[in-house]
Write a protein that holds these residues in place. Structure first.
Motif, PDB file in Angstrom:
ATOM      1  N   GLY A 198       0.914  -1.169  -0.095  1.00 17.03           N
ATOM      2  CA  GLY A 198       0.029   0.032  -0.048  1.00 17.03           C
ATOM      3  C   GLY A 198       0.822   1.287  -0.049  1.00 17.03           C
ATOM      4  N   VAL A 199       1.824   1.435   0.818  1.00 16.71           N
ATOM      5  CA  VAL A 199       2.860   2.455   0.656  1.00 16.71           C
ATOM      6  C   VAL A 199       3.408   2.516  -0.484  1.00 16.71           C
ATOM      7  CG1 VAL A 199       4.919   3.257   1.840  1.00 16.71           C
ATOM      8  CG2 VAL A 199       3.331   2.079   3.147  1.00 16.71           C
ATOM      9  N   TRP A 200       4.101   1.706  -1.440  1.00 18.50           N
ATOM     10  CA  TRP A 200       4.270   1.637  -2.502  1.00 18.50           C
ATOM     11  C   TRP A 200       3.220   2.403  -3.757  1.00 18.50           C
ATOM     12  CZ3 TRP A 200       9.284   1.872  -3.262  1.00 18.50           C
ATOM     13  CH2 TRP A 200      10.121   1.089  -2.538  1.00 18.50           C
ATOM     14  N   THR A 201       2.227   1.586  -3.368  1.00 17.04           N
ATOM     15  CA  THR A 201       1.004   2.110  -4.302  1.00 17.04           C
ATOM     16  C   THR A 201       0.837   4.028  -4.069  1.00 17.04           C
ATOM     17  OG1 THR A 201      -0.128   0.259  -4.301  1.00 17.04           O
ATOM     18  CG2 THR A 201      -1.285   2.030  -5.057  1.00 17.04           C
ATOM     19  N   VAL A 202       0.802   4.351  -2.667  1.00 18.77           N
ATOM     20  CA  VAL A 202       0.582   5.629  -2.658  1.00 18.77           C
ATOM     21  C   VAL A 202       1.743   6.566  -3.326  1.00 18.77           C
ATOM     22  CG1 VAL A 202       0.538   7.401  -0.671  1.00 18.77           C
ATOM     23  CG2 VAL A 202      -0.752   5.345  -0.683  1.00 18.77           C
ATOM     24  N   LEU A 203       3.150   6.099  -2.849  1.00 19.94           N
ATOM     25  CA  LEU A 203       4.247   6.754  -3.490  1.00 19.94           C
ATOM     26  C   LEU A 203       4.073   6.866  -5.090  1.00 19.94           C
ATOM     27  CD1 LEU A 203       7.076   5.220  -1.242  1.00 19.94           C
ATOM     28  CD2 LEU A 203       6.214   7.405  -0.933  1.00 19.94           C
ATOM     29  N   ASP A 248      -0.929   0.550 -11.858  1.00 17.92           N
ATOM     30  CA  ASP A 248       0.059  -0.562 -12.236  1.00 17.92           C
ATOM     31  C   ASP A 248       0.586  -1.199 -11.016  1.00 17.92           C
ATOM     32  OD1 ASP A 248      -0.901   0.386 -14.833  1.00 17.92           O
ATOM     33  OD2 ASP A 248       0.909   1.627 -15.231  1.00 17.92           O
ATOM     34  N   VAL A 249       1.048  -0.311 -10.282  1.00 17.54           N
ATOM     35  CA  VAL A 249       1.691  -0.945  -9.100  1.00 17.54           C
ATOM     36  C   VAL A 249       0.921  -1.785  -8.249  1.00 17.54           C
ATOM     37  CG1 VAL A 249       2.841  -0.125  -6.782  1.00 17.54           C
ATOM     38  CG2 VAL A 249       3.364   1.109  -8.815  1.00 17.54           C
ATOM     39  N   ALA A 250      -0.539  -1.510  -8.005  1.00 17.64           N
ATOM     40  CA  ALA A 250      -1.112  -2.344  -7.177  1.00 17.64           C
ATOM     41  C   ALA A 250      -1.707  -3.502  -8.386  1.00 17.64           C
ATOM     42  CB  ALA A 250      -2.768  -1.693  -7.248  1.00 17.64           C
ATOM     43  N   LEU A 251      -1.507  -3.475  -9.429  1.00 18.23           N
ATOM     44  CA  LEU A 251      -1.771  -4.834 -10.152  1.00 18.23           C
ATOM     45  C   LEU A 251      -0.568  -5.641  -9.846  1.00 18.23           C
ATOM     46  CD1 LEU A 251      -3.093  -3.367 -13.691  1.00 18.23           C
ATOM     47  CD2 LEU A 251      -4.110  -5.061 -12.296  1.00 18.23           C
ATOM     48  N   MET A 286       1.088  -0.925 -20.583  1.00 22.98           N
ATOM     49  CA  MET A 286       2.079  -0.875 -19.109  1.00 22.98           C
ATOM     50  C   MET A 286       1.233  -1.399 -18.282  1.00 22.98           C
ATOM     51  SD  MET A 286       4.673   0.754 -19.859  1.00 22.98           S
ATOM     52  CE  MET A 286       4.928   0.869 -18.087  1.00 22.98           C
ATOM     53  N   ALA A 287      -0.296  -1.508 -18.181  1.00 21.24           N
ATOM     54  CA  ALA A 287      -0.862  -2.297 -17.211  1.00 21.24           C
ATOM     55  C   ALA A 287      -0.707  -3.789 -17.367  1.00 21.24           C
ATOM     56  CB  ALA A 287      -2.445  -1.677 -17.156  1.00 21.24           C
TER      57      ALA A 287
END
Length: 396
Positions: free
Chosen positions: A16-21, A110-113, A161-162
């Motif tokens: 979740g932190v990576w997604t927010v970043l 994309d990060v969440a995927l 990209m997705a």
């Protein structure tokens, strides 16, 4: 006691932190390309009419809030979190005045995927990818229905990209699953190898001891009336061998029951214990002549133990099957191999026995060490067992 090493620093950051970043990185990029940077004649993209107004900033603030909520829900409710990210990507497009969902606003998706494909069940990852592609197609379709222009080519790059993000996550998941399978298989193989080793030790120990006990019991029965003292000595030898064998069995079975490592067992025997084996066999009525050829020197542990076990099993077969009172053991040290030969002149089987575990166990021991093994009747009578064990240079 094994201690699990700590995770690398980047691995400790929750998804979740990576997604927010990723969202904030995309947001910063969005503003940077809409201002004139040093060395440029103008901004790379023209800012939308609402981007610097209160209503436009409100849209961005709401979208950012949704992303933060999604970051907190990503592990517990992954699909709900992904839905909030979809809503944030669409809301962020309103003040930008764009004709497609830009890559910067879809970076958090994309990060969440990636994380959903890497950490969630396969079904969840596939649903997430289909939802991400459906949102892009739905956004363009909605604009077409209202007669607004669309950026189909740019949206295709966002969709690509997705898909790439999902494929990378899926590959990571497959690699992790494969590594876990390898570890499980290796662990099971190690356990099986250890149990096989102990079972071989059990067979070698028990087979020889029972053979000695049988011979001593037969000798005691024959002389109990005429030579009571000799019969008593034979019975004493039976008691000693029986106690030693029972003690060894208890240790080995305890190791199997409690899952102890092989180091908990007694040290494996070697050629230095051959004199004790010969003495016990001679006391049982079979005289063993030992011939040492070549310069005796320390051997690698696996060679030393296997050589002893081959001799022990061969002598046991002489006691049980040969019907003779003598046999000869030759141990020859050469530069590159150790040769073992056990000869008897008895009336054992005229062909090699295929049943049982004695010869099979010896052959397996020698084969595991890349050696050669031969067990066959002698033309002049009796039986011959020969094993050649290669010696690795430099091993002391």
């Amino acid at each position: 006691m094994y201690v699990t090493p700590p995770l690398p620093p980047l691995k400790r950051v929750p998804p979740g932190v990576w997604t927010v970043l990723a969202w904030w990185a995309g947001l910063v990029f969005t503003f940077l390309v809409r201002i004139r940077l040093p060395g440029e004649s103008g901004p790379a993209k023209l800012p939308g009419s609402l981007i610097y107004q209160w209503d436009g900033l409100t849209f961005l603030a709401v979208a950012t809030a949704l992303v933060h909520v999604a970051g907190g829900l990503l592990r517990r409710r992954p699909l709900l979190a992904l839905g909030l990210l979809f809503a944030a990507a669409v809301l962020a497009c309103v003040p930008l005045g764009v004709v497609e969902i830009p890559l910067a606003q879809y970076l958090a998706v994309d990060v969440a995927l990636y994380f959903l494909a890497a950490e969630c069940v396969r079904r969840t990852g596939i649903i997430a990818l289909l939802g991400a592609l459906a949102l892009l197609a739905g956004y363009l379709t909605t604009r077409l229905l209202f007669g607004w222009p669309i950026g189909a080519s740019a949206e295709l790059s966002v969709a690509m990209m997705a898909v790439i993000a999902w494929l990378v996550g899926h590959s990571v998941r497959q690699a992790r699953d494969h590594a876990e399978t390898l570890v499980t298989t290796a662990t099971a193989q190690a356990v099986a190898d250890e149990r096989l080793r102990i079972s071989r030790e059990l067979h070698d120990t028990v087979a020889h001891s029972i053979s000695v006990i049988a011979l001593q019991a037969g000798a005691a029965r024959r002389v109990i009336d005429t030579q009571p003292r000799r019969a008593g000595e034979a019975l004493g030898e039976i008691e000693t061998v029986g106690r030693e064998t029972l003690s060894g069995l208890r240790r080995m079975l305890g190791a199997l029951r409690h899952g102890e490592q092989s180091r908990s067992l007694d040290p494996a025997p070697g050629l230095t214990d051959l004199d004790k084996l010969v003495a016990a066999t001679t006391d049982a009525g079979v005289h063993v002549e030992v011939r040492w050829l070549g310069e005796r020197r320390p051997l690698p542990p696996e060679i030393d133990t296997s050589a002893y076990r081959v001799i022990q099993e061969a002598i046991t077969n002489v006691v049980r099957h040969a019907g003779t009172s003598r046999c000869r053991v030759s141990v020859e040290y050469q530069d590159d191999e150790l040769t073992i030969e056990v000869l008897d002149g008895g009336h054992g089987p005229r062909r090699t026995a295929e049943g049982g575990y004695g010869l099979v166990g010896m052959r397996e021991r020698v084969s595991m060490l890349q050696g050669s093994f031969c067990a066959e009747p002698r033309p002049e009578g009796g039986f011959r067992v020969e094993a050649r064990l290669p010696l690795m240079t430099g091993v002391q």
